[in-house]
Design a protein around this motif. Structure first.
Motif, PDB file in Angstrom:
ATOM      1  N   LEU A  12       0.840  -1.211   0.000  1.00  0.00           N
ATOM      2  CA  LEU A  12       0.000   0.000   0.000  1.00  0.00           C
ATOM      3  C   LEU A  12       0.872   1.257   0.000  1.00  0.00           C
ATOM      4  O   LEU A  12       0.619   2.214  -0.736  1.00  0.00           O
ATOM      5  N   MET A  16       1.209   4.345  -2.785  1.00  0.00           N
ATOM      6  CA  MET A  16       1.004   5.767  -2.476  1.00  0.00           C
ATOM      7  C   MET A  16       2.170   6.589  -3.007  1.00  0.00           C
ATOM      8  O   MET A  16       1.986   7.666  -3.568  1.00  0.00           O
ATOM      9  N   SER A 213      -4.483   2.571  -8.742  1.00  0.00           N
ATOM     10  CA  SER A 213      -5.601   2.696  -7.809  1.00  0.00           C
ATOM     11  C   SER A 213      -6.357   1.375  -7.699  1.00  0.00           C
ATOM     12  O   SER A 213      -6.853   1.027  -6.631  1.00  0.00           O
ATOM     13  N   PHE A 216      -4.270  -0.882  -5.583  1.00  0.00           N
ATOM     14  CA  PHE A 216      -4.438  -0.449  -4.201  1.00  0.00           C
ATOM     15  C   PHE A 216      -5.701  -1.078  -3.612  1.00  0.00           C
ATOM     16  O   PHE A 216      -5.698  -1.605  -2.505  1.00  0.00           O
ATOM     17  N   GLU A 217      -6.789  -1.040  -4.411  1.00  0.00           N
ATOM     18  CA  GLU A 217      -8.041  -1.624  -3.933  1.00  0.00           C
ATOM     19  C   GLU A 217      -7.906  -3.124  -3.716  1.00  0.00           C
ATOM     20  O   GLU A 217      -8.410  -3.666  -2.725  1.00  0.00           O
ATOM     21  N   GLN A 220      -6.066  -3.839  -0.652  1.00  0.00           N
ATOM     22  CA  GLN A 220      -6.931  -3.566   0.497  1.00  0.00           C
ATOM     23  C   GLN A 220      -7.893  -4.724   0.734  1.00  0.00           C
ATOM     24  O   GLN A 220      -8.127  -5.134   1.864  1.00  0.00           O
ATOM     25  N   LEU A 223      -6.147  -7.596   2.232  1.00  0.00           N
ATOM     26  CA  LEU A 223      -5.912  -7.297   3.642  1.00  0.00           C
ATOM     27  C   LEU A 223      -7.169  -7.564   4.462  1.00  0.00           C
ATOM     28  O   LEU A 223      -7.126  -8.195   5.532  1.00  0.00           O
ATOM     29  N   SER A 224      -8.315  -7.099   3.938  1.00  0.00           N
ATOM     30  CA  SER A 224      -9.584  -7.301   4.669  1.00  0.00           C
ATOM     31  C   SER A 224      -9.877  -8.778   4.832  1.00  0.00           C
ATOM     32  O   SER A 224     -10.279  -9.234   5.902  1.00  0.00           O
ATOM     33  N   ASP A 227      -7.684 -10.391   7.244  1.00  0.00           N
ATOM     34  CA  ASP A 227      -8.119  -9.953   8.574  1.00  0.00           C
ATOM     35  C   ASP A 227      -9.323 -10.770   9.033  1.00  0.00           C
ATOM     36  O   ASP A 227      -9.401 -11.212  10.174  1.00  0.00           O
TER      37      ASP A 227
ATOM     38  N   ILE B   2      -0.779  12.011   2.208  1.00  0.00           N
ATOM     39  CA  ILE B   2      -0.477  11.505   0.870  1.00  0.00           C
ATOM     40  C   ILE B   2      -0.005  12.694   0.042  1.00  0.00           C
ATOM     41  O   ILE B   2      -0.693  13.699  -0.100  1.00  0.00           O
ATOM     42  N   LEU B 252      -7.954   6.783  -2.907  1.00  0.00           N
ATOM     43  CA  LEU B 252      -7.026   5.957  -2.128  1.00  0.00           C
ATOM     44  C   LEU B 252      -7.300   6.142  -0.644  1.00  0.00           C
ATOM     45  O   LEU B 252      -7.355   5.180   0.123  1.00  0.00           O
ATOM     46  N   THR B 255     -10.351   4.330   0.309  1.00  0.00           N
ATOM     47  CA  THR B 255     -10.078   2.894   0.411  1.00  0.00           C
ATOM     48  C   THR B 255      -9.467   2.579   1.772  1.00  0.00           C
ATOM     49  O   THR B 255      -9.849   1.595   2.418  1.00  0.00           O
ATOM     50  N   MET B 259     -10.966   0.215   5.102  1.00  0.00           N
ATOM     51  CA  MET B 259     -10.222  -1.027   5.266  1.00  0.00           C
ATOM     52  C   MET B 259     -10.797  -1.874   6.399  1.00  0.00           C
ATOM     53  O   MET B 259     -10.916  -3.084   6.306  1.00  0.00           O
TER      54      MET B 259
END
Lengths: 239, 261
Positions: A12, A16, A213, A216-217, A220, A223-224, A227, B2, B252, B255, B259
């Protein structure tokens, strides 16, 4: 188990940073002589665990920035002091006593009659600063000779670098590097009355931004889900 | 948080300044003697990323891992190319065919420079610029002046009523600067000398590149509509690109916020 979270978190962060880099390129889409750069995403290494098995993926730390030094388009300009270089070469100028280099050829003549860059740093020629007599306009020939009324004032010294990636960007279009990396430039042409546009490729940057992007999603999501898996493992199985 | 957000913000600011400059140029498309403004862009300082040391052991090498902080307008400058000359048939109109300026005196006694050579006279017969500032060459026309002729090298000749031979009443000099781009434009077609513009050199029109005076013509603005329209498209698209970056950066962040639900 924290390693996976760590690896995804790293990914992540890298995204960025890469987005910041794209923002920098797009902000400078109109800056003369600007060279685009992109971040090469760190590759995922599978490091060996103590037991010799392939184990936890880790994002490689050595993520690098790659500069794209290809020439920007030459735009015709109305100023006779706009000069553009085609070929791999840089103007030599000095900033706070240090030799620095630039591709931005929006030159001007300062109050002392010295040929300077748009930020006011003197261009360095074979005979030091270029002093211009104020009364007539000057001509800068394709080979770097600075002429006034057909009299040779000086010859601009252009340089190039052994390794273009080992160049520090100071802002204001100025580049610095170690002395050993600098060599006299070969095969270049100066075009007077032209300015080199930024070499940012906007469509490429937009595609890259979309890619990032979405990546990135996905990270994420991963990760979820991880988790959730942990949550299930801890809260359900343990019941 | 950011960087991309702030970097794109500098882009938005820069290109809106660019649009301001373009709109000022277009607004002055028919202002006599107007010189268009150009914009220089520059990239802002680069900050080193935290990964800098880890990638190099050889201290002669710079490590190329820097993210810049955006863009800004480094300077704006006046473009002093000649505008087209238009015949006006008014003997008081002067156009300058080179890079010289006409020197005028401001009410506080300081000097200013203009390219708009539409002369007028004040109540005492002194030659004034279009906006009513007296020319510093202090030329007074006699009350019974019938005709005026200004030669290309600045001699002002008048014909008095009942007199056959013209009489010389003075000379208009032109002023030139080493670096006219750095002159301070104060509006009303006037420019002030600055430290960067260098000293003012006065000379007879036609010498030292000041250019000759052309009577009966006026110089129109040097704004090119084609060029401004192209610049406007570039500025608008660059603005859009940067606003798109703001959107993506915002996504971003969203997002990240989503999370953990």
């Amino acid at each position: 188990m924290a390693d996976v979270v760590q690896a995804l978190g790293d990914a992540l962060n890298k995204d960025m940073q890469a987005i910041s880099q794209i923002a920098q390129n797009l902000a400078n889409v109109n800056t003369p002589g600007y060279k685009a750069s992109s971040m090469v995403t760190g590759q995922i290494d599978f490091s060996q665990s103590v037991l010799g098995r392939k184990s936890i993926p880790q994002v490689n730390e050595s993520q690098v920035m790659v500069y794209d030094f290809k020439n920007g388009a030459l735009k015709q300009s109305e100023r006779s002091l706009d000069v553009a270089i085609s070929g791999n070469a840089f103007f030599k100028t000095s900033f706070q006593g240090q030799e620095v280099y630039t591709r931005n050829g929006s030159l001007k003549i300062n109050d002392k009659g010295v040929l300077v860059t748009s930020l006011g740093f003197p261009l360095i020629s074979d005979s030091g600063d270029v002093n211009v007599n104020q009364s007539t306009s000057i001509k800068i020939a394709a080979d770097g000779r600075v002429l006034q009324n057909d009299t040779l004032l000086a010859t601009l010294e252009l340089v190039s670098f052994d390794n273009l990636q080992l160049v520090e960007h100071l802002g204001g279009g100025l580049l610095a590097t170690s002395k050993t990396n600098v060599k006299p430039a070969e095969s270049w042409v100066i075009h007077q009355g032209y300015i080199e546009a930024s070499n940012v490729n906007t469509s490429q940057e937009m595609v890259r931004m979309m890619e990032l992007s979405k990546h990135f999603e996905s990270v994420q999501k991963a990760l979820s889900i991880y988790d959730q898996a942990l949550s299930n493992g801890i809260n359900r199985i343990g019941q | 948080m950011i960087d991309a957000l702030h970097i794109a913000e500098t882009g938005l600011n820069t290109y809106s300044t660019y649009l301001d400059v373009i709109s000022n140029n277009i607004a002055n498309i028919s202002t006599a003697g107007f010189k268009k403004t150009g914009v220089n862009f520059t990239d802002l300082v680069y900050q080193d990323s935290q990964l800098r040391e880890s990638t190099s052991t050889d201290n002669t090498n710079f490590v190329a891992h820097q993210v810049g902080l955006g863009t800004s307008v480094s300077s704006t400058y006046k473009v002093f190319t000649d505008g087209a000359l238009v015949q006006s048939n008014n003997p008081m109109d002067l156009a300058i065919s080179g890079s010289g300026f006409i020197e005028v005196e401001l009410p506080d006694g300081s000097l200013a420079y203009t390219r708009a050579g539409r002369l007028t006279t004040d109540k005492d017969g002194y030659l004034n610029s279009m906006e009513g500032y007296r020319l510093s060459s202090n030329i007074q026309l006699p009350p019974d002046t019938e005709g005026i002729a200004i030669s290309s090298d600045g001699h002002v000749l008048v014909k008095l009523s009942g007199d056959n031979d013209p009489m010389e009443v003075g000379t208009i000099e032109l002023t030139r600067f080493m670096n006219p781009e750095a002159l301070n434009a104060i509006g009303s077609n006037l420019y002030l000398q600055t430290k960067e513009s260098g000293d003012a050199f006065s000379s007879v029109p036609g010498e030292n590149g000041t250019g000759q005076l052309i009577q009966g013509y006026s110089e129109v603005s040097n704004v090119s509509l084609n060029e401004e329209m192209v610049n406007m498209m570039v500025a608008q698209r660059a603005f859009q690109l940067n606003s798109r970056v703001v959107q993506v950066a915002d996504q971003l962040l969203e997002t990240i916020n989503n999370m953990k639900r």
